[in-house]
Design a protein around this motif. Structure first.
Motif, short mmCIF file in Angstrom:
data_model
loop_
_atom_site.label_atom_id
_atom_site.label_comp_id
_atom_site.label_asym_id
_atom_site.label_seq_id
_atom_site.Cartn_x
_atom_site.Cartn_y
_atom_site.Cartn_z
N THR A 136 48.66 46.45 43.29
CA THR A 136 48.89 45.48 42.21
C THR A 136 47.78 45.61 41.18
OG1 THR A 136 47.70 43.76 43.44
CG2 THR A 136 50.09 43.84 43.70
N ARG A 137 48.12 45.33 39.95
CA ARG A 137 47.13 45.40 38.88
C ARG A 137 46.21 44.18 38.94
NH1 ARG A 137 49.33 47.99 33.20
NH2 ARG A 137 49.72 50.07 34.07
N GLY A 138 44.94 44.44 38.73
CA GLY A 138 43.98 43.35 38.73
C GLY A 138 44.17 42.44 37.53
N ASP A 139 43.83 41.19 37.72
CA ASP A 139 43.92 40.19 36.66
C ASP A 139 42.62 40.20 35.87
OD1 ASP A 139 44.09 37.96 35.08
OD2 ASP A 139 44.78 36.62 36.68
N LEU A 140 42.70 40.59 34.60
CA LEU A 140 41.50 40.72 33.77
C LEU A 140 40.85 39.38 33.45
CD1 LEU A 140 42.67 43.51 31.30
CD2 LEU A 140 40.98 43.71 33.13
N THR A 141 41.55 38.28 33.71
CA THR A 141 40.97 36.98 33.45
C THR A 141 40.08 36.51 34.61
OG1 THR A 141 42.81 35.70 34.42
CG2 THR A 141 43.00 36.36 32.10
N ARG A 142 40.11 37.20 35.72
CA ARG A 142 39.33 36.80 36.89
C ARG A 142 37.88 37.26 36.74
NH1 ARG A 142 42.52 35.34 41.24
NH2 ARG A 142 41.13 36.17 42.84
N THR A 143 36.98 36.49 37.28
CA THR A 143 35.56 36.82 37.22
C THR A 143 35.27 38.00 38.14
OG1 THR A 143 34.95 35.38 39.05
CG2 THR A 143 35.02 34.38 36.84
N PRO A 144 34.12 38.68 37.94
CA PRO A 144 33.76 39.75 38.88
C PRO A 144 33.72 39.28 40.32
CG PRO A 144 32.40 39.90 36.91
CD PRO A 144 33.19 38.62 36.79
N GLU A 145 33.22 38.07 40.55
CA GLU A 145 33.16 37.55 41.92
C GLU A 145 34.56 37.41 42.51
OE1 GLU A 145 31.65 36.25 39.30
OE2 GLU A 145 29.50 36.52 39.74
N GLN A 146 35.50 36.92 41.72
CA GLN A 146 36.88 36.78 42.19
C GLN A 146 37.51 38.15 42.45
OE1 GLN A 146 38.21 34.40 38.84
NE2 GLN A 146 38.32 32.55 40.10
N GLN A 147 37.24 39.09 41.54
CA GLN A 147 37.77 40.45 41.72
C GLN A 147 37.21 41.09 42.99
OE1 GLN A 147 37.75 42.99 38.17
NE2 GLN A 147 37.53 41.15 36.92
N ARG A 148 35.93 40.88 43.24
CA ARG A 148 35.31 41.45 44.44
C ARG A 148 35.93 40.87 45.70
NH1 ARG A 148 29.43 40.51 41.72
NH2 ARG A 148 29.57 42.21 40.22
N ALA A 149 36.15 39.55 45.70
CA ALA A 149 36.73 38.92 46.87
C ALA A 149 38.14 39.45 47.13
CB ALA A 149 36.76 37.40 46.68
N GLU A 150 38.91 39.64 46.07
CA GLU A 150 40.27 40.16 46.23
C GLU A 150 40.25 41.60 46.72
OE1 GLU A 150 44.42 40.44 43.65
OE2 GLU A 150 42.52 40.24 42.60
N PHE A 151 39.35 42.40 46.18
CA PHE A 151 39.23 43.80 46.59
C PHE A 151 38.82 43.89 48.06
CE2 PHE A 151 37.21 48.05 46.59
CZ PHE A 151 38.21 48.79 45.98
N ASP A 152 37.85 43.07 48.44
CA ASP A 152 37.42 43.07 49.84
C ASP A 152 38.54 42.63 50.77
OD1 ASP A 152 34.92 43.96 49.16
OD2 ASP A 152 33.93 42.01 49.37
#
Length: 291
Positions: free
Chosen positions: A14-30
């Motif tokens: 799925t494509r990442g949501d560009l509105t999410r913070t780096p911390e949120q993106q990291r949590a989703e990736f993990d």
């Protein structure tokens, strides 16, 4: 790759949501990658390397003299040594070599040159150990692997015996035509995603610097290089142009392109036949470098 395999692979991305913070993106990736089973034969051990946190990735029976130095992907903003261990373990199992996956610092908290400084410090300790080294990385980690070799050459360090990069991000100027032409078929990234990552990592630094965009640098004297990429990704041209420039500068380079495959398709082991085949080929290439 069958149409069913292609559809299944795409459904897992799925494509990442560009509105999410780096911390949120990291949590989703993990959540998606840090908990993937590595196999009962794999042991992860915390360590430091050049003062940088890392994971020793040991597969039972993988006791070769050389070591795989692995750099994870994630646009220099997300990812970890543990997410990198997914491919590091797969390579260790196939090569019979131990691996180490580096926990380099991430942007935007730590922009360039933090990741490169960490990678180079860790690499220097491996060189000082006297062991043969092979280097590998995916996506931004692939670009970082190349930049680490350029920095090591600059500093007079011994270079790795071989290098493998999966879907490498090699041009932070984003000049490749595939950033636009592949945007509709890439299930993970658009140009906008890479622009956001580049802005956070560069923090105003010149994107033409070869240590952030190794595609634009002097690749001469680098070790044998294997590049693997899928055609269904915006980073296609980063890989294709890297192969051309490496060949022009007398580097022994091999390029594998799989039609319809997504970004870092070797992660799709058990989903795509080509993922297993790619890892087998990468392992043979690395072993050949230290033979």
């Amino acid at each position: 790759m069958s149409e069913q395999q292609r559809a299944t692979a795409r459904s897992l991305i799925t494509r990442g949501d560009l509105t999410r913070t780096p911390e949120q993106q990291r949590a989703e990736f993990d959540e998606n990658f840090a908990g993937r089973p590595l196999g009962d034969d794999v042991t992860l051990t915390l360590r430091t390397l050049g003062g940088v946190p890392a994971l020793d990735v040991h597969v039972d029976g993988a006791d070769g003299e050389a070591v795989i130095f692995y750099l994870h992907g994630g646009g220099y903003v997300i990812g970890s040594a543990r997410t990198g261990a997914n491919l590091a373990a797969a390579l260790a199992r196939r090569t019979g070599l131990p691996a180490v996956s580096l926990e380099y610092r991430l942007a935007p908290e730590n922009p360039f040159p933090a990741a490169l400084d960490d990678a180079l410090a860790a690499y220097r300790e491996l060189v000082d150990s006297g062991r043969p080294i092979v280097i590998a990385g995916d996506s931004a980690g692939g670009g970082l692997a190349l930049a680490t070799m350029l920095a090591a050459r600059r500093d007079g360090l011994r270079l790795p015996e071989a290098a493998v990069v999966f879907s490498p991000w090699t041009d932070l100027t984003l000049s490749g035509g595939s950033y636009d032409s592949r945007g509709d078929v890439d299930p993970l990234f658009s140009r906008a995603h890479l622009e956001a990552y580049a802005e956070r990592y560069l923090a105003g630094h010149d994107p033409k610097d070869e240590l952030v965009s190794p595609l634009l640098g002097d690749l001469s004297d680098l070790p044998p290089l294997l590049i693997q990429v899928g055609s269904a990704e915006v980073l296609l041209d980063d890989a294709l142009q890297l192969a051309v420039r490496a060949a022009e500068q007398e580097v022994d380079v091999s390029l594998d392109v799989v039609a319809g495959a997504p970004h870092v398709y070797p992660l799709m082991v058990g989903v795509m036949d080509e993922a297993d085949q790619a890892l087998d080929r990468a392992a043979r290439f690395l072993v050949g470098g230290v033979a």
